[in-house]
Design an enzyme around this catalytic site. Structure first.
Site, PDB file in Angstrom:
ATOM      1  N   LYS A 129      38.138  36.491  42.967  1.00 32.63           N
ATOM      2  CA  LYS A 129      37.559  36.002  41.703  1.00 32.63           C
ATOM      3  C   LYS A 129      36.373  35.073  41.969  1.00 32.63           C
ATOM      4  CE  LYS A 129      41.383  36.189  38.396  1.00 32.63           C
ATOM      5  NZ  LYS A 129      42.216  35.373  37.482  1.00 32.63           N
ATOM      6  N   LYS A 210      42.615  48.260  40.917  1.00 29.57           N
ATOM      7  CA  LYS A 210      43.670  48.206  39.905  1.00 29.57           C
ATOM      8  C   LYS A 210      43.042  48.143  38.506  1.00 29.57           C
ATOM      9  CE  LYS A 210      44.238  43.386  39.129  1.00 29.57           C
ATOM     10  NZ  LYS A 210      44.876  42.322  38.524  1.00 29.57           N
ATOM     11  N   LYS A 213      42.293  43.852  32.880  1.00 22.85           N
ATOM     12  CA  LYS A 213      41.782  43.385  31.593  1.00 22.85           C
ATOM     13  C   LYS A 213      40.304  43.075  31.692  1.00 22.85           C
ATOM     14  CE  LYS A 213      45.503  40.615  29.668  1.00 22.85           C
ATOM     15  NZ  LYS A 213      45.911  39.503  30.546  1.00 22.85           N
TER      16      LYS A 213
HETATM   17  P1  AMP Z   1      47.052  39.474  33.654  1.00 23.74           P
HETATM   18  O1  AMP Z   1      46.273  40.595  33.063  1.00 23.74           O
HETATM   19  O2  AMP Z   1      46.438  39.011  34.930  1.00 23.74           O
HETATM   20  O3  AMP Z   1      47.363  38.386  32.686  1.00 23.74           O
HETATM   21  O4  AMP Z   1      48.457  40.078  34.068  1.00 23.74           O
HETATM   22  C1  AMP Z   1      49.620  40.066  33.306  1.00 23.74           C
HETATM   23  C2  AMP Z   1      50.717  40.850  34.007  1.00 23.74           C
HETATM   24  O5  AMP Z   1      50.350  42.237  34.105  1.00 23.74           O
HETATM   25  C3  AMP Z   1      50.970  40.390  35.443  1.00 23.74           C
HETATM   26  O6  AMP Z   1      52.350  40.481  35.716  1.00 23.74           O
HETATM   27  C4  AMP Z   1      50.224  41.392  36.272  1.00 23.74           C
HETATM   28  O7  AMP Z   1      50.753  41.523  37.568  1.00 23.74           O
HETATM   29  C5  AMP Z   1      50.424  42.667  35.461  1.00 23.74           C
HETATM   30  N1  AMP Z   1      49.339  43.627  35.700  1.00 23.74           N
HETATM   31  C6  AMP Z   1      48.014  43.433  35.449  1.00 23.74           C
HETATM   32  N2  AMP Z   1      47.302  44.528  35.785  1.00 23.74           N
HETATM   33  C7  AMP Z   1      48.194  45.426  36.286  1.00 23.74           C
HETATM   34  C8  AMP Z   1      48.067  46.750  36.808  1.00 23.74           C
HETATM   35  N3  AMP Z   1      46.898  47.365  36.888  1.00 23.74           N
HETATM   36  N4  AMP Z   1      49.196  47.372  37.218  1.00 23.74           N
HETATM   37  C9  AMP Z   1      50.398  46.755  37.132  1.00 23.74           C
HETATM   38  N5  AMP Z   1      50.592  45.513  36.656  1.00 23.74           N
HETATM   39  C10 AMP Z   1      49.497  44.852  36.225  1.00 23.74           C
END
Ligand code: AMP
Ligand code: TRP
Length: 351
Positions: A129, A210, A213
């Protein structure tokens, strides 16, 4: 359990005998995408019956990179609506906004003071990041300590997250152990719970990264939870695959696109690998695979999108649910924080 009983139970270690505590968080930044659902939210919903659950909308974490204030406010409510729409039941889960419970920011400071900075500089998410930022906030480096505080305040046993958060949960364990060594047994040492398939849903436009968002605005990268069926179909139909025609699970990086689509299909249908491959035994190439995957994704997301729209029409009701969530969270986190402060010598009168 009444609030008072809860307070009493939580001032020390362990709460209701035998019931495991689950804590997880999600950032209100950018559009929630299919990876969030498959890697995290779906598992939270599926297992909410068994455990004592805390799900936190981590707005303080979102602030570690620049945010527009109005947009952050909107995304926080929208994410709350998304969690309820996806099936989290406010009777079974405590759903709240991180900044509404001040213990989180305080715990972060206290834990900062027992965390060697080298532990933070090694975090891979920080490094990647930080690469993309003109100026790097101190918060971005400190992000995993705030996250450790989130988890440790609730004495969580389990932290269900996607693969990308594994290292942060490990760090929370290290911090808990270090604190326990210095001040005596205080925190439960948490465990990360990562789905075997679906822990890492990959980008549709590039299956080597991956789905995320922060890239969800890039055309063809992600299925966003609120996309309409046409958009979902378009993104999946455009997904990058390979030149072959074999529809099999595989860990060959060349075949990551097909593997990703099969993984999505597997999680959403609940079939095992052999059954998924059997489903496609007679398929005519990747076009068929994509149509079937689009179908199951649309079936899974349509009711969530509709429910989300309904919930967003009554913002007051949504805010009330979050208020109740924050009160319940505070009743657990507050006494825990007090106990930690006392141990560290901050409370002048000992209980
Ligand atoms: P965040 O978008 O960083 O707030 O992530 C929220 C949750 O979604 C966390 O547990 C991440 O590990 C999971 N997560 C985010 N992107 C992925 C992805 N591409 N595949 C699986 N889990 C994800
Ligand atoms: N850092 C996590 C993510 O981006 C979100 C998060 C914050 C979290 N606090 C947490 C996850 C505590 C689990 C437990 O995905």
């Amino acid at each position: 359990m009444t609030t008072q009983e809860r307070e009493r139970e939580t001032a020390g270690r362990g709460r209701v005998e035998g019931v495991r505590t689950v804590f997880s968080g999600i950032q209100p930044s950018g559009d929630v995408q299919l990876g969030n659902y498959i890697g995290a939210i779906k598992g939270w919903v599926d297992r909410q019956e068994e455990k004592e659950n805390y799900f936190c909308i981590v707005d303080l974490h979102a602030l570690t990179v620049p945010q527009d204030p109005e947009e952050l406010r909107f995304q926080t409510r929208s994410l709350a609506a998304m969690l309820f729409a996806a099936g989290l039941d406010p009777e079974k889960c405590t759903i709240f906004v991180q900044s509404h419970v001040t213990a989180h920011a305080e715990a972060c400071w206290l834990l900062n003071c027992v965390t060697p900075i080298g532990w933070l500089e090694r975090m891979t998410q920080y490094k990647s990041k930080a690469e993309n930022q003109e100026t790097i906030s101190t918060g971005l480096l400190d992000y995993p300590v705030l996250m450790a505080g989130d988890i440790l305040l609730y004495d969580a046993h389990e932290v269900p997250v996607g693969e990308d958060q594994r290292q942060h949960v490990e760090l929370a364990r290290d911090i808990a152990q270090r604190f326990n060594r210095i001040y005596g047994d205080t925190f439960v040492v948490p465990e990360g719970v990562i789905p075997e398939i679906g822990g890492r849903v990959m980008g549709l436009n590039d299956p080597s990264v991956k789905m995320s968002k922060s890239h969800a605005h890039i055309r063809g990268h992600a299925v966003r939870m609120l996309d309409d069926p046409k958009e979902i179909e378009r993104s999946i139909k455009r997904a990058v695959t390979d030149n072959g025609n074999e529809i099999r699970f595989s860990d060959d990086p060349e075949r990551a696109g097909v593997n990703n689509l099969l993984g999505i299909f597997k999680v959403l249908t609940g079939l095992d690998e052999a059954a998924v491959e059997a489903e496609f035994a007679n398929a005519r190439g990747y076009g068929d695979l994509k149509s079937r995957v689009a179908e199951v994704v649309i079936d899974a997301l349509t009711p969530i999108r509709q429910r989300h729209e309904e919930l967003m029409q009554d913002v007051d009701a949504l805010d009330r649910l979050l208020e109740v969530g924050a009160e319940r969270a505070e009743a657990v986190a507050g006494p825990k924080l007090d106990a930690v402060k006392e141990l560290m010598g901050l409370t002048l009168t000992k209980r």
